[in-house]
Design a protein around this motif. Structure first.
Motif, short mmCIF file in Angstrom:
data_model
loop_
_atom_site.label_atom_id
_atom_site.label_comp_id
_atom_site.label_asym_id
_atom_site.label_seq_id
_atom_site.Cartn_x
_atom_site.Cartn_y
_atom_site.Cartn_z
N THR A 135 0.82 -1.22 0.00
CA THR A 135 0.00 0.00 0.00
C THR A 135 0.85 1.27 0.00
N SER A 136 2.16 1.10 0.01
CA SER A 136 3.04 2.28 0.09
C SER A 136 4.44 1.94 -0.38
N GLY A 137 5.20 2.96 -0.72
CA GLY A 137 6.64 2.85 -0.92
C GLY A 137 7.11 1.77 -1.89
N LEU A 163 -6.69 -8.86 4.44
CA LEU A 163 -6.43 -7.92 5.52
C LEU A 163 -5.78 -8.60 6.72
N ALA A 164 -4.68 -8.01 7.18
CA ALA A 164 -4.01 -8.53 8.37
C ALA A 164 -3.15 -7.44 9.00
N ASP A 165 -3.13 -7.44 10.32
CA ASP A 165 -2.19 -6.58 11.03
C ASP A 165 -1.00 -7.45 11.40
N THR A 181 12.26 -11.65 0.49
CA THR A 181 12.08 -10.84 1.70
C THR A 181 12.89 -9.55 1.59
N THR A 182 12.24 -8.44 1.92
CA THR A 182 12.93 -7.15 1.85
C THR A 182 13.75 -6.94 3.12
N SER A 183 15.05 -7.02 2.97
CA SER A 183 15.95 -6.78 4.10
C SER A 183 16.49 -5.34 3.96
N SER A 184 17.70 -5.11 4.38
CA SER A 184 18.27 -3.75 4.29
C SER A 184 19.76 -3.79 4.54
N HIS A 185 20.46 -2.78 3.96
CA HIS A 185 21.88 -2.60 4.32
C HIS A 185 21.98 -2.32 5.82
N GLY A 186 20.85 -1.87 6.42
CA GLY A 186 20.81 -1.61 7.87
C GLY A 186 21.13 -2.83 8.71
N THR A 208 16.55 -6.63 13.21
CA THR A 208 15.44 -7.34 12.54
C THR A 208 15.76 -7.56 11.05
N LYS A 209 16.51 -6.63 10.47
CA LYS A 209 16.86 -6.80 9.06
C LYS A 209 17.96 -7.86 8.89
N LEU A 210 18.78 -8.01 9.93
CA LEU A 210 19.73 -9.13 9.97
C LEU A 210 18.95 -10.44 10.05
N PHE A 243 16.90 -9.07 -0.17
CA PHE A 243 17.62 -8.00 -0.87
C PHE A 243 17.60 -6.70 -0.07
N ASP A 244 18.52 -5.85 -0.46
CA ASP A 244 18.60 -4.49 0.08
C ASP A 244 18.11 -3.53 -0.99
N PRO A 245 17.05 -2.76 -0.72
CA PRO A 245 16.55 -1.83 -1.76
C PRO A 245 17.35 -0.54 -1.87
N GLY A 246 18.32 -0.32 -0.95
CA GLY A 246 19.03 0.97 -0.91
C GLY A 246 18.27 1.94 -0.03
N LEU A 247 18.70 3.18 -0.04
CA LEU A 247 17.99 4.21 0.73
C LEU A 247 16.88 4.77 -0.16
N VAL A 248 15.63 4.63 0.28
CA VAL A 248 14.50 4.91 -0.61
C VAL A 248 13.54 5.92 0.05
N ASN A 271 7.26 6.20 2.86
CA ASN A 271 6.63 6.63 4.12
C ASN A 271 7.35 6.07 5.34
N PHE A 272 8.46 5.39 5.10
CA PHE A 272 9.20 4.75 6.18
C PHE A 272 9.60 5.79 7.24
N ASN A 273 9.42 5.43 8.53
CA ASN A 273 9.85 6.28 9.66
C ASN A 273 9.10 7.61 9.73
N1 LIG Z 1 12.86 3.13 2.73
C1 LIG Z 1 14.10 2.68 2.85
O1 LIG Z 1 15.09 3.44 2.73
C2 LIG Z 1 14.36 1.22 3.12
C3 LIG Z 1 15.69 0.78 3.10
C4 LIG Z 1 15.96 -0.56 3.34
C5 LIG Z 1 14.90 -1.43 3.57
N2 LIG Z 1 13.61 -0.97 3.60
C6 LIG Z 1 12.55 -1.95 3.84
O2 LIG Z 1 11.61 -1.84 2.80
C7 LIG Z 1 10.36 -2.37 3.23
C8 LIG Z 1 9.24 -1.45 2.77
O3 LIG Z 1 9.39 -0.20 3.43
P1 LIG Z 1 9.12 1.20 2.71
O4 LIG Z 1 10.39 1.96 2.76
O5 LIG Z 1 8.44 1.01 1.42
O6 LIG Z 1 8.17 1.88 3.80
P2 LIG Z 1 6.63 2.33 3.76
O7 LIG Z 1 6.40 3.27 2.63
O8 LIG Z 1 6.36 2.81 5.14
O9 LIG Z 1 5.85 0.97 3.48
C9 LIG Z 1 5.72 0.00 4.49
C10 LIG Z 1 4.60 -0.95 4.14
O10 LIG Z 1 4.46 -1.92 5.20
C11 LIG Z 1 3.11 -1.91 5.67
N3 LIG Z 1 3.02 -2.22 7.10
C12 LIG Z 1 3.72 -1.64 8.11
N4 LIG Z 1 3.33 -2.15 9.29
C13 LIG Z 1 2.36 -3.07 9.02
C14 LIG Z 1 1.55 -3.90 9.83
N5 LIG Z 1 1.63 -3.90 11.17
N6 LIG Z 1 0.66 -4.72 9.22
C15 LIG Z 1 0.54 -4.72 7.87
N7 LIG Z 1 1.28 -3.93 7.06
C16 LIG Z 1 2.17 -3.11 7.63
C17 LIG Z 1 2.64 -0.47 5.42
O11 LIG Z 1 1.23 -0.39 5.45
P3 LIG Z 1 0.48 1.05 5.57
O12 LIG Z 1 0.43 1.60 4.18
O13 LIG Z 1 -0.85 0.69 6.13
O14 LIG Z 1 1.31 1.91 6.49
C18 LIG Z 1 3.24 -0.22 4.04
O15 LIG Z 1 2.46 -0.83 3.04
C19 LIG Z 1 10.48 -2.53 4.74
O16 LIG Z 1 10.68 -3.89 5.05
C20 LIG Z 1 11.72 -1.73 5.10
O17 LIG Z 1 12.37 -2.25 6.24
C21 LIG Z 1 13.33 0.35 3.38
#
Ligand SMILES: NC(=O)c1ccc[n+]([C@@H]2O[C@H](COP(=O)([O-])OP(=O)(O)OC[C@H]3O[C@@H](n4cnc5c(N)ncnc54)[C@H](OP(=O)(O)O)[C@@H]3O)[C@@H](O)[C@H]2O)c1
Length: 302
Positions: free
Chosen positions: A22-24, A71-73, A147-152, A188-190, A213-218, A221-223
């Motif tokens: 639903t995002s990112g 749907l799931a939390d 599975t989406t991991s991270s350089h983190g 958790t990413k480890l 995989f590591d997607p890089g810094l993207v 909506n993260f954080n």
């Molecule tokens: N952004 C970066 O720089 C970066 C770098 C390395 C790895 N990653 C990894 O990339 C992955 C995707 O992150 P993103 O950057 O795309 O962030 P994002 O835009 O915040 O997307 C996160 C997604 O996870 C869903 N989510 C979060 N908590 C949830 C829950 N409790 N139940 C169900 N769904 C949940 C969110 O749903 P909602 O839309 O409802 O919030 C959203 O669809 C993550 O695993 C993150 O660790 C990101």
């Protein structure tokens, strides 16, 4: 059905189940996979966002793509178990499972299952969802788990702290060089990399592969839910960040490319295999993590 020797793997006509679409990064990946001919199942916590995403994906493909909403939390193990049952009932096959949803939390929050929330969403949710769907993935003949991991993950220099799985030390003050939410997130990413390694070992000869995989810094909506300081930090980092489409490239490639057929247990970045940090290569920790995760998800069975 098994593919013939000359037939190349692609997502065309395949069923891809994805969390966090639903995002990112997940949304960008879902759009590209739908455009390439995949049918999708999206696992989301918000019904409104999931329906909006499904409508967007259908529109993008001129109504061609089939998009199912589940749907799931992912903080709640019973919710994951319920959605897995629903997926098994509704989906006769799963060709690709993408564990992409993830988050970081600045405060130490315990879930109803008694698990620290970063660990619950980023590690135990992929573990539980995958193990519950494994039979269906195997039945599909040839399947992929990504599975989406991270350089983190490199922040967890000492590996998983098995004596502090609820991260009391990591969140305690004063924060040390290895404490704080960033480091918990890294742990958790480890876990994502170690999970992939042990999953691949257990899947040997099954036709199902596991990759991370590591997607890089993207810029996503993260954080964004962690207060003003976190939002300001992310705004600064945005200048150095990739677009979600760029961040999703390796995910899409791992799902769609014939090039990675048969490759399992590996970590990738920028469309190629990469070497994860030393703690991520410990087969002993990978095994221990699997057993620990089984224990941590056992109570939600009844
Ligand atoms: N952004 C970066 O720089 C970066 C770098 C390395 C790895 N990653 C990894 O990339 C992955 C995707 O992150 P993103 O950057 O795309 O962030 P994002 O835009 O915040 O997307 C996160 C997604 O996870 C869903 N989510 C979060 N908590 C949830 C829950 N409790 N139940 C169900 N769904 C949940 C969110 O749903 P909602 O839309 O409802 O919030 C959203 O669809 C993550 O695993 C993150 O660790 C990101």
């Amino acid at each position: 059905m098994a593919r013939s020797k000359n037939e190349k793997w692609s997502v065309q006509g395949k069923y891809v189940l994805i969390t966090g679409a639903t995002s990112g990064i997940g949304l960008a990946a879902a759009k590209e996979l739908a455009a390439r001919g995949a049918n999708l199942g999206i696992v989301a916590r918000s019904e409104a966002k999931a329906n909006e995403t499904a409508a967007m994906l259908k529109e993008l493909t001129g109504g061609r793509a089939k998009v199912d909403v589940f749907l799931a939390d992912l903080t709640d193990q019973r919710s994951i178990r319920r959605v897995a049952s629903e997926i098994l009932a509704r989906c006769p096959r799963i060709d690709v499972l993408v564990n992409n949803a993830g988050a970081m939390f600045v405060k130490r929050i315990m879930t109803g299952d008694g698990i620290e929330q970063t660990w619950a969403v980023n590690h135990l949710a992929p573990f539980l969802l995958t193990t519950l769907l494994l039979k269906r993935l195997k039945e599909s003949g040839e399947a992929r788990i990504i599975t989406t991991s991270s350089h983190g993950h490199k922040m967890a220099k000492k590996g998983i702290d098995f004596d502090d799985l609820s991260a009391k030390k990591r969140f305690s003050f004063p924060q040390t060089m290895t404490g704080g939410p960033n480091f918990r997130y890294g742990e958790t990413k480890l876990a994502n990399v170690l999970f992939t390694s042990e999953l691949a070992r257990r899947l040997e000869g099954s036709g199902v592969t596991a990759s991370c995989f590591d997607p890089g810094l993207v810029a996503t909506n993260f954080n964004q839910d962690n207060g003003l300081l976190a939002r300001m930090t992310m705004a600064v980092m945005k200048r150095f960040s990739r677009t979600p489409e760029r961040g999703a490239e390796t995910l899409v490639w791992l799902a769609d490319s014939d090039e990675v057929s048969g490759q399992s247990g590996r970590y990738y970045a920028d469309l190629k295999e990469a070497v994860p940090a030393a703690p991520a290569r410990s087969l002993e920790d990978a095994r221990r993590l699997w057993e620990t995760s089984e224990e941590q998800t056992r109570n939600s069975q009844s």
